[in-house]
Design a protein around this motif. Structure first.
Motif, PDB file in Angstrom:
ATOM      1  N   ALA A   1       1.147  -0.872   0.452  1.00 30.17           N
ATOM      2  CA  ALA A   1       0.387   0.017  -0.324  1.00 30.17           C
ATOM      3  C   ALA A   1       0.723   1.029   0.130  1.00 30.17           C
ATOM      4  O   ALA A   1       0.482   2.239   0.071  1.00 30.17           O
ATOM      5  CB  ALA A   1      -0.868   0.070   1.052  1.00 30.17           C
ATOM      6  N   ALA A   2       2.113   1.020   0.617  1.00 26.17           N
ATOM      7  CA  ALA A   2       2.390   2.474   0.590  1.00 26.17           C
ATOM      8  C   ALA A   2       3.554   2.651  -0.584  1.00 26.17           C
ATOM      9  O   ALA A   2       4.151   3.667  -1.041  1.00 26.17           O
ATOM     10  CB  ALA A   2       3.678   2.236   1.704  1.00 26.17           C
ATOM     11  N   LEU A   3       3.440   1.703  -1.199  1.00 24.38           N
ATOM     12  CA  LEU A   3       4.908   1.321  -2.270  1.00 24.38           C
ATOM     13  C   LEU A   3       4.206   1.394  -3.444  1.00 24.38           C
ATOM     14  O   LEU A   3       4.691   2.304  -4.903  1.00 24.38           O
ATOM     15  CB  LEU A   3       6.080   0.648  -2.364  1.00 24.38           C
ATOM     16  CG  LEU A   3       7.087   0.630  -1.325  1.00 24.38           C
ATOM     17  CD1 LEU A   3       7.660  -1.142  -1.493  1.00 24.38           C
ATOM     18  CD2 LEU A   3       7.576   1.343  -1.117  1.00 24.38           C
ATOM     19  N   VAL A   4       3.289   1.055  -4.228  1.00 27.14           N
ATOM     20  CA  VAL A   4       2.325   1.013  -5.218  1.00 27.14           C
ATOM     21  C   VAL A   4       1.448   2.034  -4.882  1.00 27.14           C
ATOM     22  O   VAL A   4       0.140   1.765  -5.021  1.00 27.14           O
ATOM     23  CB  VAL A   4       1.444  -0.368  -4.893  1.00 27.14           C
ATOM     24  CG1 VAL A   4       0.939  -1.207  -6.422  1.00 27.14           C
ATOM     25  CG2 VAL A   4       3.031  -1.893  -5.552  1.00 27.14           C
ATOM     26  N   ARG A   5       1.763   2.064  -6.484  1.00 21.71           N
ATOM     27  CA  ARG A   5       0.993   3.986  -6.346  1.00 21.71           C
ATOM     28  C   ARG A   5       0.394   3.436  -7.602  1.00 21.71           C
ATOM     29  O   ARG A   5      -1.210   4.304  -7.916  1.00 21.71           O
ATOM     30  CB  ARG A   5       1.163   4.911  -5.730  1.00 21.71           C
ATOM     31  CG  ARG A   5       1.600   5.433  -5.371  1.00 21.71           C
ATOM     32  CD  ARG A   5       1.055   5.769  -3.896  1.00 21.71           C
ATOM     33  NE  ARG A   5       1.361   6.021  -2.856  1.00 21.71           N
ATOM     34  CZ  ARG A   5       0.459   6.245  -1.547  1.00 21.71           C
ATOM     35  NH1 ARG A   5      -0.657   6.145  -1.638  1.00 21.71           N
ATOM     36  NH2 ARG A   5       1.001   6.640  -0.261  1.00 21.71           N
ATOM     37  N   PHE A   6       0.729   2.985  -8.696  1.00 15.09           N
ATOM     38  CA  PHE A   6       0.025   2.456  -9.904  1.00 15.09           C
ATOM     39  C   PHE A   6       0.039   1.567 -10.380  1.00 15.09           C
ATOM     40  O   PHE A   6       1.140   0.183 -10.204  1.00 15.09           O
ATOM     41  CB  PHE A   6       0.617   3.820 -10.780  1.00 15.09           C
ATOM     42  CG  PHE A   6       0.921   4.842 -10.510  1.00 15.09           C
ATOM     43  CD1 PHE A   6       0.425   5.632 -10.827  1.00 15.09           C
ATOM     44  CD2 PHE A   6       2.004   5.074 -10.111  1.00 15.09           C
ATOM     45  CE1 PHE A   6      -0.080   7.356 -10.565  1.00 15.09           C
ATOM     46  CE2 PHE A   6       2.350   6.794 -10.152  1.00 15.09           C
ATOM     47  CZ  PHE A   6       1.335   7.567 -10.155  1.00 15.09           C
ATOM     48  N   GLN A   7      -1.196   0.210  -9.919  1.00 21.06           N
ATOM     49  CA  GLN A   7      -1.429  -0.797 -10.263  1.00 21.06           C
ATOM     50  C   GLN A   7      -1.056  -1.681 -11.716  1.00 21.06           C
ATOM     51  O   GLN A   7      -0.427  -2.108 -11.747  1.00 21.06           O
ATOM     52  CB  GLN A   7      -2.686  -1.437  -9.570  1.00 21.06           C
ATOM     53  CG  GLN A   7      -3.413  -1.198  -8.400  1.00 21.06           C
ATOM     54  CD  GLN A   7      -2.354  -1.571  -7.336  1.00 21.06           C
ATOM     55  OE1 GLN A   7      -2.016  -2.577  -7.640  1.00 21.06           O
ATOM     56  NE2 GLN A   7      -2.505  -1.379  -5.794  1.00 21.06           N
ATOM     57  N   ASP A   8      -1.828  -0.717 -12.803  1.00 17.34           N
ATOM     58  CA  ASP A   8      -1.620  -1.101 -14.162  1.00 17.34           C
ATOM     59  C   ASP A   8      -0.210  -0.998 -14.680  1.00 17.34           C
ATOM     60  O   ASP A   8      -0.255  -0.222 -15.729  1.00 17.34           O
ATOM     61  CB  ASP A   8      -3.250  -1.016 -14.586  1.00 17.34           C
ATOM     62  CG  ASP A   8      -3.910  -1.899 -14.276  1.00 17.34           C
ATOM     63  OD1 ASP A   8      -3.524  -3.026 -13.449  1.00 17.34           O
ATOM     64  OD2 ASP A   8      -4.710  -0.998 -14.462  1.00 17.34           O
ATOM     65  N   CYS A   9       1.097  -0.986 -14.230  1.00 18.17           N
ATOM     66  CA  CYS A   9       2.120  -1.050 -15.060  1.00 18.17           C
ATOM     67  C   CYS A   9       3.617  -1.561 -14.669  1.00 18.17           C
ATOM     68  O   CYS A   9       3.122  -2.067 -13.657  1.00 18.17           O
ATOM     69  CB  CYS A   9       2.452   0.720 -14.568  1.00 18.17           C
ATOM     70  SG  CYS A   9       3.139   1.039 -13.439  1.00 18.17           S
ATOM     71  N   ASP A  10       3.935  -1.835 -15.294  1.00 15.54           N
ATOM     72  CA  ASP A  10       5.612  -2.785 -15.415  1.00 15.54           C
ATOM     73  C   ASP A  10       6.619  -1.693 -14.717  1.00 15.54           C
ATOM     74  O   ASP A  10       7.396  -2.480 -14.600  1.00 15.54           O
ATOM     75  CB  ASP A  10       5.332  -3.142 -16.987  1.00 15.54           C
ATOM     76  CG  ASP A  10       6.385  -1.919 -17.929  1.00 15.54           C
ATOM     77  OD1 ASP A  10       6.229  -1.127 -17.387  1.00 15.54           O
ATOM     78  OD2 ASP A  10       6.224  -2.876 -19.092  1.00 15.54           O
ATOM     79  N   GLY A  11       6.625  -0.351 -14.162  1.00 18.83           N
ATOM     80  CA  GLY A  11       7.859   0.061 -13.687  1.00 18.83           C
ATOM     81  C   GLY A  11       8.714   1.424 -14.753  1.00 18.83           C
ATOM     82  O   GLY A  11       9.719   1.680 -14.292  1.00 18.83           O
ATOM     83  N   SER A  12       8.073   1.264 -15.803  1.00 21.70           N
ATOM     84  CA  SER A  12       8.619   1.806 -16.942  1.00 21.70           C
ATOM     85  C   SER A  12       8.374   3.188 -16.317  1.00 21.70           C
ATOM     86  O   SER A  12       8.994   4.368 -16.464  1.00 21.70           O
ATOM     87  CB  SER A  12       8.040   1.481 -18.460  1.00 21.70           C
ATOM     88  OG  SER A  12       6.753   1.747 -18.940  1.00 21.70           O
TER      89      SER A  12
END
Length: 349
Positions: free
Chosen positions: A104-115
């Motif tokens: 919850a702290a780190l992931v703000r955008f669920q639908d992305c691969d890190g790019s």
């Protein structure tokens, strides 16, 4: 039958070794997680404070558990050993919760691969995926250690059974009062940890050191510590006025549950967002522990002046074992007529 010395048996040494080894492994995993995240985020931002809370609480928990284990073995306290097993299960649950809170702290955008964002995405090759294995392995290690601890606690239960009998003899009423006393002392120790855990998290999460909430949190620390110490002294020495005061203060301390309202207020949404689950669990557990302490404390209060204090298991100051040097007259008056070095103390450690 002679009582084995402290750390004099294989079961005692293996029990301590199990706790120590799992503590080292767990703290290494958490430290690696903390370092990896610290390289990419600013912990001064409220949404990233779950990791400092996580690290601080586990350092406190592992040290506390190890000290409690030494304490239980030295006092041959089976009830405290059972409490340690329950505490260890709570650590498994807490470690599992941290996987969710870190995400919850780190992931703000669920639908992305890190790019788009290495820190705030949840896809492959992102920061959360990098630390996730270390987060998952922690509850697994703690759970595995719990099963090993259960095996050795069973052996210790058999080993300590005779020592407990020698404290109060075969009198069923005395044995019952002694067990209630042990439960209360054990609860007071776990009350200390739960209160310290909640307070530590609040001090880390609270943003402004000059806020009223910060001041109230700091002011509560000495009050609660004095309450716990006073209750321990009162039940040990059967001081009725101090025990009465402690029980009244316990009821007053239950109002601390109002903190739950703060965690879920819309105005505090950002401040407690990533630590809300842990704070909620800790606060509820602290409330239930204090309530149980009050109930058991009332039972202990009703047992005052019924002979347990005079059974010569309470004739030593706090934090000390009985001295083996006793006069022939004291030995003659001992209802168990046993040398003191074979007896165990139930004083607070």
């Amino acid at each position: 039958m002679a009582v084995d010395p402290f750390m004099g048996t294989r079961a005692q040494r293996c029990f301590i070794a199990t706790i120590a080894i799992q503590a080292i492994v767990v703290l290494v995993m958490i430290s690696i997680t903390f370092r990896l995240v610290a390289e990419h985020v600013d912990f001064n931002q409220s949404n990233y404070k779950t990791l400092p809370c996580y690290l601080a609480l586990f350092v406190l928990a592992e040290i506390f558990e190890l000290l409690m284990a030494f304490d239980a073995l030295r006092l041959r306290n089976v009830i405290q050993l059972a409490g340690i097993l329950m505490f260890h299960l709570a650590l498994v649950a807490f470690a599992a919760i941290q996987v969710h809170e870190t995400k919850a702290a780190l992931v703000r955008f669920q639908d992305c691969d890190g790019s788009f964002s290495f820190v705030n995405c949840g896809g492959p090759h992102t920061l959360f995926r990098k630390v996730e294995p270390f987060l998952i392995v922690v509850p697994c290690i703690i759970a595995a250690a719990w099963f090993v601890m259960v095996f050795f606690v069973r052996a210790l239960y058999i080993e300590f059974g005779w020592a407990i009998f020698r404290v109060v003899g075969a009198n069923p009423a005395m044995k019952s009062m002694y067990q209630v006393y042990q439960i209360l002392i054990c609860l007071l120790k776990f009350d200390f940890f739960s209160f310290t855990g909640v307070t530590m998290q609040l001090l880390i999460v609270v943003l402004s050191t000059n806020s009223a909430e910060f001041g109230l949190t700091v002011a509560a620390i000495p009050i609660v510590l004095l309450l716990l110490i006073g209750c321990g002294i009162a039940v040990q020495r059967e001081i009725k006025w101090l025990m009465s005061l402690s029980l009244v203060l316990m009821l007053a301390s239950e109002t601390y549950l109002y903190k739950l309202v703060r965690f879920f207020q819309p105005s505090s949404e950002g401040q407690y967002e990533t630590t809300r689950a842990t704070l909620t669990v800790f606060t509820i557990v602290a409330f239930l522990l204090l309530l149980a302490t009050f109930i058991v404390g009332v039972k202990c209060f009703t047992d005052f002046n019924k002979g347990l204090y005079n059974s010569k298991t309470f004739d030593t100051p706090l934090f000390r074992r009985h001295s083996s040097a006793r006069t022939p007259g004291e030995l003659k008056d001992d209802p168990l007529n046993e040398p003191s070095e074979t007896r165990m103390s139930i004083d607070i450690e």
